[in-house]
Design a protein around this motif. Structure first.
Motif, short mmCIF file in Angstrom:
data_model
loop_
_atom_site.label_atom_id
_atom_site.label_comp_id
_atom_site.label_asym_id
_atom_site.label_seq_id
_atom_site.Cartn_x
_atom_site.Cartn_y
_atom_site.Cartn_z
N ARG A 4 0.86 -1.18 0.00
CA ARG A 4 0.00 0.00 0.00
C ARG A 4 0.90 1.24 0.00
O ARG A 4 1.78 1.36 0.84
N ALA A 183 -12.09 9.57 -3.92
CA ALA A 183 -11.98 8.15 -3.56
C ALA A 183 -12.61 7.23 -4.60
O ALA A 183 -13.14 6.17 -4.27
N SER A 184 -12.55 7.62 -5.88
CA SER A 184 -12.95 6.72 -6.96
C SER A 184 -11.96 5.56 -7.03
O SER A 184 -10.75 5.77 -6.96
N GLU A 185 -12.46 4.36 -7.18
CA GLU A 185 -11.61 3.17 -7.17
C GLU A 185 -11.65 2.44 -8.51
O GLU A 185 -12.69 2.39 -9.17
N LYS A 187 -10.06 -1.36 -10.07
CA LYS A 187 -9.34 -2.59 -9.78
C LYS A 187 -8.61 -3.08 -11.03
O LYS A 187 -9.22 -3.27 -12.09
N ASP A 217 -3.46 0.09 -3.31
CA ASP A 217 -3.62 -0.89 -2.24
C ASP A 217 -3.81 -2.25 -2.88
O ASP A 217 -4.91 -2.62 -3.30
N VAL A 220 -5.87 -2.45 -6.22
CA VAL A 220 -6.86 -1.37 -6.27
C VAL A 220 -6.14 -0.03 -6.36
O VAL A 220 -5.24 0.27 -5.57
N ARG A 222 -6.84 3.92 -6.11
CA ARG A 222 -7.84 4.81 -5.54
C ARG A 222 -7.39 6.26 -5.71
O ARG A 222 -6.31 6.64 -5.26
N TYR A 223 -8.21 7.07 -6.38
CA TYR A 223 -7.91 8.49 -6.57
C TYR A 223 -8.49 9.31 -5.43
O TYR A 223 -9.63 9.09 -5.01
N HIS A 224 -7.71 10.29 -4.98
CA HIS A 224 -8.18 11.19 -3.93
C HIS A 224 -8.08 12.63 -4.44
O HIS A 224 -7.09 13.02 -5.07
#
Length: 255
Positions: A4, A183-185, A187, A217, A220, A222-224
């Motif tokens: 991560r 927090a768009s994810e 995979k 992670d 995954v 993840r955009y912030h």
């Protein structure tokens, strides 16, 4: 490789944005941070941003603005060239400027072109031109064979890049995905290779003025999006004659 980690890119001497993003990373208890370059350029405080990146990031890649401090900036528009000249004068070492200044300059000059960690490649531009090549979502439609094919050939699982300031994920299946909110994810799928543009901390250009960074992670991504004190950095830019007022205005517009 840490399972991560966070990836930041295109900080552009924007202390307020960098501070907000690092605080967000700390809140999420992410211990490892990678930086994909363009630490400097455009913004008002190159020294402070260099110093915090050197302290906090496990590695930093050379961006085109970092590179332009030591090489030709003819590719740049007039605003960017003026900002590089300003940055060079701020950072240039000298006999009376102290060891800290010299160490900072040497660190920038020796930034690597890329890093590999497991099946991931980290670069500013692309594997085929690490410093200067822009990879856009539109390349799927207009240059898939000429540009994207060699990039995917150099990619084992995912290439993480910056440079365009536009967050997007492009698959070797030529499907694209853009984050729609915080927090768009996404995979990563087995059997597909990916180009992951992590967006920009210091100068977003997707019409969202909030800083953008990526958390990885496992498989995954993840955009912030992180808000910061834009007005404060705008005031600093406007107080520096060498920096064009457009560099301040565009921050609020996300362009």
């Amino acid at each position: 490789m840490a399972n991560r980690f966070a990836i930041i890119s295109d900080l552009h001497s924007n202390t307020e944005a960098v501070g907000a993003v690092l605080a967000h990373i700390d809140e999420r208890k992410i211990k490892t941070i990678y930086c994909l370059g363009d630490v400097v350029g455009y913004g008002p405080e190159p020294e402070a941003v260099c110093d915090v990146v050197r302290k906090r990031c496990a590695f930093t890649i050379r961006g085109n603005h970092d590179d332009a401090l030591f090489n030709d900036a003819k590719r740049f528009n007039a605003l960017a060239r003026d900002a590089i000249k300003y940055t060079r004068e701020r950072l240039r070492p000298g006999f009376l400027r102290g060891r800290e200044c010299n160490d900072r300059w040497d660190w920038l000059r020796n930034l690597p072109l890329y890093q590999r960690k497991g099946s991931f490649l980290f670069v500013h531009g692309s594997p085929t031109d690490p410093v200067n090549e822009y990879v856009y979502q539109e390349d799927v439609f207009f240059n898939a064979d000429g540009k994207l094919k060699p990039i995917f050939e150099a990619t084992e699982q995912a290439t993480f890049c910056g440079h365009t300031h536009l967050p997007v994920i492009i698959g070797s299946d030529l499907k694209t995905w853009t984050p729609k909110d915080d927090a768009s994810e996404f995979k990563l799928q087995p059997g597909v290779k990916y180009i992951v543009n992590v967006g920009s901390v210091g100068q977003p250009r997707d019409r969202d003025s909030r800083s953008c960074y990526v958390e990885v992670d496992g498989d995954v991504v993840r955009y912030h999006r992180v808000p910061y004190d834009i007005e404060s950095v705008q005031r600093k830019i406007l107080a520096i004659p060498a920096l064009h007022e457009l560099l301040a205005r565009r921050l609020a517009e996300g362009i």
